[in-house]
Design a protein around this motif. Structure first.
Motif, short mmCIF file in Angstrom:
data_model
loop_
_atom_site.label_atom_id
_atom_site.label_comp_id
_atom_site.label_asym_id
_atom_site.label_seq_id
_atom_site.Cartn_x
_atom_site.Cartn_y
_atom_site.Cartn_z
N LYS A 29 104.95 28.57 63.19
CA LYS A 29 104.76 27.14 63.47
C LYS A 29 103.90 26.93 64.72
O LYS A 29 103.09 25.99 64.77
CB LYS A 29 106.12 26.44 63.60
CG LYS A 29 106.82 26.26 62.26
CD LYS A 29 108.04 25.37 62.38
CE LYS A 29 108.66 25.12 60.99
NZ LYS A 29 109.83 24.22 61.08
N VAL A 30 104.08 27.78 65.72
CA VAL A 30 103.21 27.68 66.90
C VAL A 30 101.76 27.95 66.51
O VAL A 30 100.84 27.23 66.92
CB VAL A 30 103.67 28.65 68.01
CG1 VAL A 30 102.64 28.67 69.15
CG2 VAL A 30 105.03 28.24 68.56
N ASN A 31 101.56 29.00 65.71
CA ASN A 31 100.20 29.32 65.28
C ASN A 31 99.56 28.17 64.51
O ASN A 31 98.38 27.84 64.71
CB ASN A 31 100.20 30.58 64.41
CG ASN A 31 100.47 31.83 65.21
OD1 ASN A 31 100.29 31.85 66.44
ND2 ASN A 31 100.89 32.90 64.54
N MET A 32 100.33 27.55 63.63
CA MET A 32 99.79 26.42 62.87
C MET A 32 99.51 25.24 63.79
O MET A 32 98.49 24.55 63.63
CB MET A 32 100.77 26.03 61.76
CG MET A 32 100.78 27.01 60.59
SD MET A 32 101.74 26.43 59.17
CE MET A 32 103.42 26.76 59.75
N ALA A 33 100.40 24.99 64.76
CA ALA A 33 100.18 23.88 65.69
C ALA A 33 98.94 24.11 66.54
O ALA A 33 98.19 23.17 66.83
CB ALA A 33 101.42 23.71 66.58
N VAL A 34 98.73 25.37 66.93
CA VAL A 34 97.54 25.71 67.71
C VAL A 34 96.27 25.37 66.93
O VAL A 34 95.29 24.85 67.48
CB VAL A 34 97.56 27.21 68.10
CG1 VAL A 34 96.19 27.68 68.56
CG2 VAL A 34 98.59 27.46 69.20
N HIS A 35 96.28 25.66 65.64
CA HIS A 35 95.07 25.51 64.84
C HIS A 35 94.88 24.10 64.28
O HIS A 35 93.81 23.78 63.76
CB HIS A 35 95.06 26.53 63.70
CG HIS A 35 94.84 27.93 64.18
ND1 HIS A 35 95.87 28.84 64.33
CD2 HIS A 35 93.72 28.57 64.57
CE1 HIS A 35 95.38 29.98 64.78
NE2 HIS A 35 94.08 29.85 64.94
N THR A 36 95.90 23.25 64.38
CA THR A 36 95.73 21.88 63.88
C THR A 36 95.04 20.98 64.90
O THR A 36 94.55 19.90 64.55
CB THR A 36 97.08 21.25 63.50
OG1 THR A 36 97.97 21.31 64.63
CG2 THR A 36 97.71 21.97 62.32
N PHE A 37 94.99 21.40 66.15
CA PHE A 37 94.35 20.58 67.19
C PHE A 37 92.91 21.05 67.40
O PHE A 37 92.63 22.24 67.42
CB PHE A 37 95.12 20.69 68.51
CG PHE A 37 94.45 19.97 69.65
CD1 PHE A 37 94.71 18.62 69.88
CD2 PHE A 37 93.55 20.62 70.49
CE1 PHE A 37 94.10 17.95 70.92
CE2 PHE A 37 92.94 19.94 71.54
CZ PHE A 37 93.21 18.60 71.75
N GLY A 38 92.01 20.09 67.58
CA GLY A 38 90.64 20.43 67.90
C GLY A 38 89.96 19.28 68.63
O GLY A 38 90.08 18.11 68.23
N HIS A 39 89.28 19.59 69.72
CA HIS A 39 88.53 18.59 70.47
C HIS A 39 87.09 19.07 70.58
O HIS A 39 86.83 20.15 71.11
CB HIS A 39 89.13 18.38 71.86
CG HIS A 39 88.27 17.53 72.76
ND1 HIS A 39 88.05 16.21 72.53
CD2 HIS A 39 87.56 17.84 73.89
CE1 HIS A 39 87.26 15.71 73.48
NE2 HIS A 39 86.95 16.70 74.31
N THR A 40 86.15 18.31 70.06
CA THR A 40 84.74 18.72 70.01
C THR A 40 83.97 18.11 71.18
O THR A 40 84.10 16.92 71.49
CB THR A 40 84.10 18.30 68.68
OG1 THR A 40 84.81 18.92 67.61
CG2 THR A 40 82.64 18.74 68.62
N ILE A 41 83.15 18.95 71.81
CA ILE A 41 82.29 18.53 72.91
C ILE A 41 80.84 18.71 72.47
O ILE A 41 80.47 19.76 71.94
CB ILE A 41 82.56 19.39 74.18
CG1 ILE A 41 84.03 19.30 74.57
CG2 ILE A 41 81.67 18.94 75.34
CD1 ILE A 41 84.45 20.32 75.62
#
Length: 724
Positions: free
Chosen positions: A208-220
């Motif tokens: 679940k931590v791994n999935m939570a890590v990969h569900t977030f993304g901020h593009t610059i």
């Protein structure tokens, strides 16, 4: 990041290497890919004892492990039969231990080779193949500690032996106790059920931590916002790693990326956005299907059941059985002694940083997500310490040359590169180690590989691994062999890779652990090098080597500008220690909080959030965010092997600082004398003597926290008085 991979360790997450999980005979199904009757082991080693990397295949690694694991388990079974039929003299512990060592040696070597190949380039040994090898070897290696017949026979010898045999016997008995061998079969079956449930909960927590890590993304998309980012961070976030300045750049919740982002990104609102996403991940504050609160509570409850069944009041108390500190009460006293000085120092540091930020035009009160950013700005503005600029003075080849020279002078050894050795990729080098104090150093006593450019993904930060390929094993006539594996980016031809200060510390720490592996003199493989060393002392040698970087003279020897060959100026050498001390009180309080939180979560029955609210103000001078749920993503503690052991990172630093203080302010000749004492104690004895006794032999007393506080300059930042 720095990691030691080794095969020692006690069961049930009390003390384990990163790849070792809970083990109990009776419920693990052996993988079918591994054969027991092949002769594939013949292709793993050359006649000179070094791995035949040119010829090693996945198939012969799998075959060798099957053959060697089968022999180890057969030997244990033979001992069981002989004991039951009174055909073996159990009082001859040396004979039993030597025979077990003899068959374990080849297994350990093949396992270590596979591990080095996997970390060096996982295309050579894919993950599935390596995990099959690892699991098969782990089960076989544990078989002697899971044998009730062997345990019952050996327990009768307690008190009848002395020296290293007594130490190894203690390990057998403790491992057996933690495996439930002192209980009835019914209770052992209950223990197995608990561990199976625990394994499932830990796996769910991690997933679940791994999935939570990969569900977030901020593009610059604006390069001006990332222009100060270090190269390693840009490589990790760039869409095209071959064109780092083009963008776009994607920020994820990988820990190293979050750390770098908070340190370098100038937009405060976006720093808050990434920070809050990070501390709330895998909690009820975010995606409900990924919440870990339930699993966290389940892991705590199962660990308590496990400890109670084995006769301990809680999991923290059980963990202390394999720690140098010995008891939670002793550990709590260390926490109290440190926070008494670190707490006031933290307040002073944050106040000074707040003033600097205001003078620089910042109009808000500092929050947690501001600290790293403004600390970096402060070091540049007030002390001209730009970490990216300092990299130019630490080209990788020069650092290794200086590190080898320092080690040779301190420990009276020679490190000599050997040419024409088979390696797993062309850039890997091999070195023999000679001990000048042992018969003139005619023959090498050990050897190691260095792979600087592993293919492992670094996610914004360089990593280092010390991989034990084989331990010292006189019974199997094996000398120590290891691999130092780093994942630096391979530089363009003609340009060396340049280390930042974190890299420098990581290299020294990794090599310190390697020295403990290579220079051991313990007569049994399960006591040699890092084997059987208490978990909270396992990083001592690495930290001692790191602490030599506090010495400006040594640092100057390492520094050489990669184009002009100039060393760092004396002015910069005197300031560079600020990279370690500028927020030392604040950083130490963060470590203390995490260590105490881990202990309390494993001895208290209170809900995890109530534990957080209780401890936070003890160690933190900034308020706790109402939605902060950081325990829900602590994978090291709840899905890894650091449950009730997180403090070990810090306690190893305490011990190492006390040792390093013995080297301080000494002439080169005096440092060599002290280095020889360190070599004959901490490096030579391994786990054959309890670390507390090894420390007393070296320092003549028990450890104190004073040296760590002095090395971090914390005592000068506070007017707090009192005994340490």
């Amino acid at each position: 990041m720095y990691t030691v991979f080794r095969r020692s360790g006690l069961i049930n997450s009390v003390k384990q290497s990163q790849y070792i999980s809970n083990r109990n005979a009776g419920y693990i199904v052996l993988v079918p890919e591994i054969g027991e009757d092949t002769h594939a082991a013949d292709g793993v080693l050359k006649p000179d004892g070094l791995p035949a990397f040119n010829d090693i295949t996945i198939e012969n690694c799998l075959g060798a492990i099957g053959q060697q694991a089968g022999l180890v388990e057969k030997t244990v079974k033979n001992f069981e039969n002989d004991i039951q039929e009174n055909k073996v003299n159990v009082s001859n512990l040396r004979g039993i231990f030597e025979e077990l060592d003899k068959v374990a040696g080849p297994l350990d070597t093949t396992w270590g080779i596979a591990k080095a190949l996997y970390l060096g380039n996982s295309t050579l040994i894919p993950t599935k193949s390596y995990m099959n090898i690892h699991e098969r070897a782990r089960i076989a290696r544990a078989s002697k500690y899971n044998s009730k017949v062997l345990y019952d026979a050996l327990s009768q010898q307690e008190g009848n032996v002395q020296g290293v045999e007594a130490r190894l016997l203690q390990r057998f008995l403790l491992e057996g106790k933690l495996n439930g061998l002192t209980h009835t079969e019914d209770k052992r079956e209950t223990l197995r059920d608990i561990l199976v449930q625990l394994g499932k909960e830990r796996a769910s927590f991690k997933n679940k931590v791994n999935m939570a890590v990969h569900t977030f993304g901020h593009t610059i998309k604006d390069y001006n916002l990332v222009r100060d980012f270090p190269v390693t961070l840009l490589e990790a976030i760039s869409k095209d790693s071959t064109s780092l300045t083009e963008g776009p750049w994607k920020i994820t919740l990988q820990p190293q990326i979050v750390e770098g982002f908070l340190k370098y990104y100038p937009d405060r609102m976006q720093r808050w956005n990434v920070w809050q996403a990070n501390v709330r991940k895998a909690s009820g504050q975010q995606e409900r299907s990924l919440e870990n609160s339930t699993h966290l509570q389940g892991i705590r409850a199962l660990r308590k059941r496990q400890a109670n069944l084995l006769g301990y009041p809680n999991y923290a108390a059980m963990s202390m059985q394999t720690k140098m500190i010995k008891s939670v009460d002793n550990l709590k006293q260390v926490f109290a002694n440190l926070v008494k000085f670190a707490g006031p120092a933290q307040s002073t540091e944050i106040e000074q940083l707040q003033n600097f930020a205001i003078e620089s035009g910042f109009q808000n009160k500092l929050d947690v997500y501001d600290v790293a950013y403004w600390q970096r700005k402060h070091l540049i503005a007030n002390h001209q310490l730009n970490e990216e600029h300092l990299r130019q003075y630490f080209p990788l080849p020069n650092v290794f040359t200086g590190l080898f020279k320092l080690s040779e002078n301190l420990f009276n050894i020679r490190i000599v590169e050997r040419q024409n050795v088979e390696v797993w990729q062309p850039a890997v080098k091999y070195y023999d180690v000679f001990d000048n104090s042992a018969g003139g150093g005619v023959s090498p006593i050990a050897g190691f590989y260095i792979d600087c450019y592993s293919k492992e993904n670094k996610f914004g930060k360089n990593n280092g691994w010390m991989v034990s390929i084989r331990n010292r094993n006189p019974s199997a006539e094996l000398t120590p062999l290891c691999a130092l594996i780093f994942n630096f980016t391979e530089p363009l031809q003609g340009t060396p890779y340049l280390l930042n200060f974190d890299d420098l510390n990581m290299v020294f720490k990794t090599f310190g652990s390697a020295l403990q592996h290579l220079l051991t003199k313990a007569p049994y493989t399960d006591l040699a090098g890092l084997s059987n060393i208490e978990w909270d002392a396992s990083q001592v040698a690495g930290n001692v080597m790191c602490n030599f970087l506090d010495n400006p003279t040594i640092l100057k020897e390492l520094s050489k500008h990669y184009t002009s060959n100039e060393a760092l100026s004396d002015d910069v050498l005197q300031k560079i220690h600020l990279l370690k001390t500028s927020l030392a009180g604040y950083n130490l309080c963060q470590e203390l909080y995490m260590a105490d939180l881990d202990i309390e979560l494993h001895q208290s029955d209170a809900f995890w959030l109530d534990v957080v609210k209780k401890l936070w103000p003890v160690y933190q001078c900034m308020p706790l965010d109402k939605k902060d749920a950081h325990p829900c993503s602590l994978t090291e503690i709840f899905s890894g092997d650091w449950g009730a052991a997180q403090f070990s990172h810090l306690y190893s630093k305490v011990i190492a600082a006390d040792i390093s203080s013995e080297f301080a302010d000494k002439s080169p000749a005096e440092m060599t004398t002290t280095g020889q004492r360190f070599k004959e104690t901490f490096l030579a004895l391994g786990g054959s003597v309890p670390t507390a006794e090894v420390f007393r032999r070296f320092r003549g007393r028990d450890p104190s926290v004073e040296a760590l506080l002095k090395s971090l300059n914390i005592l000068n930042k506070t007017q707090t008085t009192g005994d340490l």
